[in-house]
Every structure is written in C-alpha cells, then in structure tokens.
Enzyme design. Structure first.
Site, short mmCIF file in Angstrom:
data_model
loop_
_atom_site.label_atom_id
_atom_site.label_comp_id
_atom_site.label_asym_id
_atom_site.label_seq_id
_atom_site.Cartn_x
_atom_site.Cartn_y
_atom_site.Cartn_z
N GLY A 186 29.93 -14.65 -12.31
CA GLY A 186 30.09 -13.26 -12.76
C GLY A 186 28.80 -12.48 -12.65
O GLY A 186 27.89 -12.87 -11.93
N LEU B 55 28.55 -9.67 -11.15
CA LEU B 55 28.64 -9.56 -9.70
C LEU B 55 27.76 -8.45 -9.13
O LEU B 55 27.57 -7.41 -9.75
CB LEU B 55 30.10 -9.30 -9.28
N HIS B 56 27.25 -8.73 -7.94
CA HIS B 56 26.45 -7.74 -7.20
C HIS B 56 26.87 -7.83 -5.73
O HIS B 56 27.80 -8.57 -5.39
CB HIS B 56 24.95 -8.00 -7.41
N HIS C 78 27.54 -11.32 -4.08
CA HIS C 78 28.88 -11.87 -4.34
C HIS C 78 29.92 -11.10 -3.52
O HIS C 78 30.85 -11.68 -2.96
CB HIS C 78 29.26 -11.74 -5.82
N GLY D 93 26.63 -18.54 -0.80
CA GLY D 93 25.52 -17.74 -0.30
C GLY D 93 24.32 -18.61 0.03
O GLY D 93 23.97 -19.53 -0.72
N ASP E 271 21.21 -19.59 -2.25
CA ASP E 271 21.12 -20.87 -2.95
C ASP E 271 21.26 -21.98 -1.91
O ASP E 271 22.29 -22.67 -1.84
CB ASP E 271 22.22 -20.95 -4.01
N GLN F 283 21.86 -25.56 -3.00
CA GLN F 283 23.24 -25.67 -3.50
C GLN F 283 24.21 -25.81 -2.32
O GLN F 283 25.14 -26.61 -2.37
CB GLN F 283 23.56 -24.42 -4.32
N VAL G 127 21.93 -11.47 0.68
CA VAL G 127 21.93 -10.00 0.62
C VAL G 127 20.72 -9.57 -0.22
O VAL G 127 20.48 -10.13 -1.30
CB VAL G 127 23.24 -9.47 0.02
P1 AMP Z 1 26.29 -17.23 -8.88
O1 AMP Z 1 27.21 -16.26 -9.54
O2 AMP Z 1 24.84 -16.90 -9.03
O3 AMP Z 1 26.61 -18.67 -9.23
O4 AMP Z 1 26.56 -17.09 -7.32
C1 AMP Z 1 27.84 -17.23 -6.78
C2 AMP Z 1 27.75 -17.25 -5.30
O5 AMP Z 1 27.15 -16.05 -4.81
C3 AMP Z 1 26.89 -18.41 -4.76
O6 AMP Z 1 27.48 -18.95 -3.60
C4 AMP Z 1 25.59 -17.72 -4.46
O7 AMP Z 1 24.84 -18.37 -3.45
C5 AMP Z 1 26.08 -16.36 -3.96
N1 AMP Z 1 25.00 -15.39 -4.05
C6 AMP Z 1 24.23 -15.08 -5.12
N2 AMP Z 1 23.30 -14.16 -4.79
C7 AMP Z 1 23.48 -13.88 -3.49
C8 AMP Z 1 22.82 -13.02 -2.55
N3 AMP Z 1 21.79 -12.25 -2.90
N4 AMP Z 1 23.28 -13.00 -1.28
C9 AMP Z 1 24.32 -13.77 -0.90
N5 AMP Z 1 24.99 -14.60 -1.73
C10 AMP Z 1 24.56 -14.66 -3.00
#
Ligand code: AMP
Length: 281
Positions: free
Chosen positions: A31, A33-34, A37, A147, A150, A153, A176
C-alpha cells in the site's frame, strides 16, 4: 473494482476466473501506492485479462524495532490509484487471517537472503518469501509483477518461484524515479525537505558509477569508491557490487551486475540500485 478481504473468497474468485479462461496478473504491495506501484499495475492490466493487487503490510518482514506500526496506510487513496490503473480486484486480508495463532511455517531462500539488505534485516527476506508464497497460493496468478527497485527481492522471488515449482511468470519492471532521480518509495514520506535533498546523493552516486561502467570501468573498487564519495554525508548501511542472480560480491563488473546501496536518512532506511549488463561483443 472489487475489494476482497477473505482468503477463501479471494481463492474462489481466482478459481472462477481461471475456469473462465482469464489470465490473472498479480501485483503484491504494502500500500501507500505511488507511481512505482502504478507502473506495475498498468503493465499487468495490459498483459492479463484481470489484475489483482494485494495491499498488506506484512508483519513477518519487520523486526520488532522497525517501522511496522508507523508504515503509511492510505487505503482509500490506494483504491483510487489501483482502479485508475485498471486493477480488477484488491485483495486486502486481515493480519490474523494470514497469521493465525500458532502460525509456524516460513519459506527461506538460502544464500540470496543473506547479503545486502539481509545483513541488516536478517528476517526480512524470510518474511517476504513467506507472504508472497501465501499470496500466490490464494491469488493463483499466471504472472506476477515486481519492481527492480527491490532487486534483491526480485532475485529471491525468482529463485523461490523456480525452486518451489510455482509455475508463475515473474515479471520485473524498471525503477520509477522522481524527476530529480530519487527512487520512488512509500518511505520517502518520512523525509523532511532537507532529508529529501540529502537522499539525492544515493541516486547521484549510482548514476555516476553507471556512467563509469558504460565508459568501460570494470573495477569494483573504483566503482564503489565513486558511490561512497557521493554518499559520504549519509549514514550508509551498504554499497555493494554483486551478481544480480546470486547476490555474490563481484571484484570486477561482469555478466549482469547489480550495484546496490542502502542508507538511513532521518527516520527512513532507503535503498536504490542500478543494474548493468556487460555487453557481449
Ligand atoms: P512495496 O509496497 O514497497 O512492498 O512494493 C510493492 C512492489 O512495488 C514491489 O515489487 C516493489 O519493488 C515495487 N516498487 C516499489 N517502489 C518502486 C519504484 N520506485 N519503481 C518500481 N517499482 C517499485
């Protein structure tokens, strides 16, 4: 857009979709979200008949001293963004439903989970691999989107998906960034304007090193020094050059190299990386 809270309801919905012949794309998130995501959701909506995004702040990947309680929770805004990106269903389970009393089973991807972020966050990847396994088993996707921000990950999920025969296609998409280079992160919300300005040293250092690699520099020592010099004012956790698949340190840039950095800036622990594949001539 449907909002699903129950595990069995989620599974039933997915089974129905699969029986109807629909491909299911899946975007797991915590969550807040940006655009990072959103880029994953947009790609999934384009490539699959239906898209499920999960929103779940996963307690098993946070150590007791970390920011589980403070982690931003913005469910209504998240739903709006997901719907705009073409998400068909949000899966937002309750903590107790995923981890009932007596919960005792964890997925551990050995080796890959130990370096980089695994060193300062020893239970982190066990928590991630466990929750992603549980979400895969409920959402039953054909493709899952992650993404490259990470990157470790991604390596853990790729290996786990292969080793445990999930039969799910793992799709990784580029980081991004804000226009000034800062990698988007839910944790950027913790930064004051001054800290945000300081945090730019991370991407600046990585980009400088990337130019060096593109110009032919192959020595890890020299590349790491470039990033370290740029990040000198920050509280550095690590700066490392590793193989992107094995997460083993490299002395020279070769194959697909991952240059990754982590630092604490104020209350936020920020990570970023660039990947560089040595051209084969
Ligand atoms: P999170 O909510 O931080 O667990 O991230 C969820 C998914 O969004 C993961 O696969 C992250 O790698 C991806 N994500 C987070 N930040 C970015 C970003 N700046 N650019 C691309 N993917 C992202």
């Amino acid at each position: 857009m449907k909002i699903i809270r129950g595990k069995s309801e989620m599974r039933a919905w997915s089974l129905e979709r699969r029986c109807a012949g629909d491909s299911i794309g899946f975007v797991p998130t915590m969550g807040a979200l940006h655009e990072g995501h959103a880029s994953l959701m947009r790609a999934s909506a384009k490539e699959n008949r239906v898209t499920v995004a999960s929103i779940f702040v996963n307690p098993t990947q946070f150590a007791p001293h970390e920011d589980f309680n403070a982690y931003p929770r913005t469910f209504e805004d998240d739903c709006r963004i997901a719907e705009d990106m073409g998400v068909t269903a949000i899966y937002a389970p309750e903590k107790v439903s995923l981890y009932p009393d007596g919960y005792a089973t964890y997925v551990n991807v050995e080796g890959l989970s130990e370096g980089l972020c695994g060193r300062s966050r020893p239970i982190f990847f066990r928590g991630v691999a466990t929750v992603v396994t549980k979400l895969f088993n409920t959402v039953l996707p054909d493709r899952a989107y992650f993404g490259m921000k990470d990157a470790q990950q991604c390596a853990v999920i790729r290996r786990m998906t292969r080793d445990l025969d999930f039969g799910i296609e793992i799709i990784e998409l580029p980081t991004v960034r804000e226009p000034d280079g800062l990698a988007m992160s839910s944790r950027n919300r913790y930064l004051t304007p001054e800290e945000r300005a300081q945090a730019l040293a991370i991407s600046r250092g990585l980009f400088k090193a990337e130019s060096q690699m593109k110009a032919g520099e192959r020595s890890a020592e020299s590349i790491l020094k470039t990033v370290r010099d740029e990040m000198a004012g920050l509280n550095i956790d690590y700066i490392e050059l590793v193989d992107a698949d094995t997460i083993q340190p490299l002395e020279r840039v070769e194959g697909r190299a991952l240059l990754a950095a982590a630092a604490w800036v104020g209350k936020a622990r920020l990570i970023d990386n660039i990947q560089y594949e040595v051209p084969t001539s």
